[in-house]
Write an enzyme that holds these catalytic residues in place. Structure first.
Site, PDB file in Angstrom:
ATOM      1  N   ASP A 193      66.888 -11.292 -91.255  1.00  0.00           N
ATOM      2  CA  ASP A 193      67.722 -12.373 -91.200  1.00  0.00           C
ATOM      3  C   ASP A 193      69.074 -12.294 -91.647  1.00  0.00           C
ATOM      4  OD1 ASP A 193      68.637 -15.093 -91.013  1.00  0.00           O
ATOM      5  OD2 ASP A 193      67.459 -15.825 -93.061  1.00  0.00           O
ATOM      6  N   ASP A 199      73.997 -15.154 -85.621  1.00  0.00           N
ATOM      7  CA  ASP A 199      72.884 -15.284 -86.456  1.00  0.00           C
ATOM      8  C   ASP A 199      71.481 -14.844 -85.978  1.00  0.00           C
ATOM      9  OD1 ASP A 199      70.984 -16.359 -88.562  1.00  0.00           O
ATOM     10  OD2 ASP A 199      71.005 -18.230 -87.572  1.00  0.00           O
TER      11      ASP A 199
END
Ligand code: NAG
Ligand code: NAG
Ligand code: NAG
Length: 436
Positions: free
Chosen positions: A108, A289
């Protein structure tokens, strides 16, 4: 001549033999294979809702941090969205402890804590030390809280971190099928995650690899690849540099944007154009992202959905997702939450061009659609064409107007450079491949 040359060779051999066990600085970057998983058994049939919840949480986190309330954000449930598991994830196997227990962790870039215990329980070994802190992190797709340990973390052979802070979950929601997270976002995102806060920031795994001399530059390179199967190992994370075997061109960098709240993440300025000349988004800030499946674009207020109003105001505030929908002719699909095209519209679909710091990246039509072999897995119709460009759920002009998620990163190699505060992209053999 002959004897001294032989002597020199012998000396060099002896030196290298003696030096080998003590070499810690790596001359080549080290890579970690990543597996892509699509899992919709957890109730998230709607990719768009999951992505919007994450975007909302990222914005709320940045705002809480800016107003000094990060700790309250992480420890109190301020996200009122239903907790859903993320539908598409990239995971890696990471060892913790010595002997190491292997955990399957989500990769992440939108968070920076590393933690385990959602699935497989933490196993204490001789390298495990409990601190006096508690850790809590709130995400768009769940949360965890637990205790802080420092432990040895083995990312790959030759990539071992000593005394890495890790969270050990006593409670977690929204993380079915994985054991935790490997957070590779900016270190500032760890602020407010420890109580009592003994230090404000927790060095990330990348920070520690760099400060412990294991890698020579504080950067990571990520190779994701498009796929039309639900689960496959087809990505790679490289610490300390880029894997040039994955690139077909130079890495071009763009500085981290100064626009808040994108500035808190791997945020960049970017403009987006459809086809030859249709502006979708004038230059504005957003983020790159790995925790977002789709490419998300800001929407306008309902007033901005009326074309007469759009002609009266600056192009900058026009509803980007509506502009894309108009340009492509797509309709909203109730079952999946995505935009849907007819086959004829797909045959006429043009490229979407992303320009940042003067360089343009082309997302070809095939890269703008959800893999058709996986249509039914997201509640769609096998014969339909769904677009991976979706509504961000917030209006433009608010400092986080787009998210370049997997659908973009599977077509371009990405580099996250902490030292020089910049993000890089490069073309790959998959940039123009037809797979969907
Ligand atoms: C998929 O998600 C469900 C619900 O969160 C979870 O129980 C299951 O283990 C996951 N499956 C895989 C293969 O990750
Ligand atoms: C990004 O855009 C903002 C707003 O236009 C501008 O102030 C800034 O200089 C741009 N560049 C960077 C690196 O933030
Ligand atoms: C789509 O969803 C909306 C709101 O949930 C509903 O009113 C509408 O009838 C649905 N349309 C179709 C075609 O299912």
């Amino acid at each position: 001549m002959f004897p001294s040359a032989a002597l020199l060779t012998t000396v060099l051999l002896a030196l290298s033999a003696a030096a080998t066990p003590f070499v810690t600085i790596r001359d080549a970057p080290v890579t970690l294979p990543l597996a892509r998983k699509l899992n919709l058994t957890g109730g998230t049939k709607n990719l768009v809702k999951a992505a919007q919840a994450r975007a909302k949480a990222l914005r709320a986190l940045a705002e809480a941090k800016a107003s000094g309330n990060a700790e309250a954000f992480h420890t109190d449930a301020v996200i009122n969205e239903a907790v859903d598991n993320q539908a598409v994830t990239y995971v890696a196997s990471v060892g913790v402890g010595s002997p190491a227990t292997t955990y399957s962790l989500l990769i992440d870039t939108g968070s920076s804590n590393t933690w385990v215990g959602a699935g497989r329980a933490y196993v204490r070994t001789g390298t495990s030390t409990q601190t006096t802190n508690r850790v809590s992190v709130t995400y768009g797709s769940g949360s965890f809280s637990g205790t802080e340990f420092t432990d040895q973390v083995t990312i790959a052979s030759g990539l071992v971190i000593s005394k890495q802070s890790i969270g050990v979950a006593t409670r977690s929601t929204g993380f079915g099928g994985v054991d935790g997270i490997l957070g590779i976002g900016p270190v500032d995102l760890t602020s407010g995650t420890l109580t009592p806060a003994t230090s404000t920031l927790i060095p990330t795994v990348t920070d520690n690899l760099f400060s412990q001399g294991t890698i020579t530059s504080n950067e990571i390179g990520i190779s994701f690849n498009p796929t039309n199967v639900a689960e496959t190992v087809n990505g790679e994370l490289t610490w300390g540099g880029t894997d040039s075997s994955k690139l077909t061109g130079a890495v071009n960098f763009t500085p981290i944007t100064s626009t808040f709240p994108a500035s808190e993440f791997w945020g960049i300025n970017q403009s987006i154009r459809y086809g030859a000349s249709t502006t979708i988004l004038s230059s504005t800030a957003g983020i790159v992202d790995t925790g977002t499946t789709l490419v998300l674009l800001a929407s306008g207020s309902s007033l901005l959905k009326f074309p007469p109003v759009q002609y009266l105001i600056s192009a900058r505030f026009i509803d980007a997702i509506a502009a894309y929908q108009r340009a492509t002719g797509a309709v909203a699909d109730n079952a999946t939450g995505l935009l849907r095209l007819t086959t004829t519209q797909f045959n006429n679909l043009q490229s979407l061009f992303f320009t940042t710091n003067g360089v343009t990246y082309e997302l070809i039509p095939d890269a703008q659609i959800w893999p058709r072999a996986l249509n039914t897995a997201i509640g769609g119709n096998a014969n339909s064409v769904y677009l991976i460009v979706a509504d961000l759920g917030t209006t433009s002009g608010q400092g986080l107007d787009f998210i370049n998620g997997f659908a973009f990163l599977e077509r371009f190699y990405s580099v996250f450079d902490t030292t020089n505060k910049r993000v890089g992209f490069a073309t790959t053999p998959n940039t123009r491949s037809t797979i969907n």
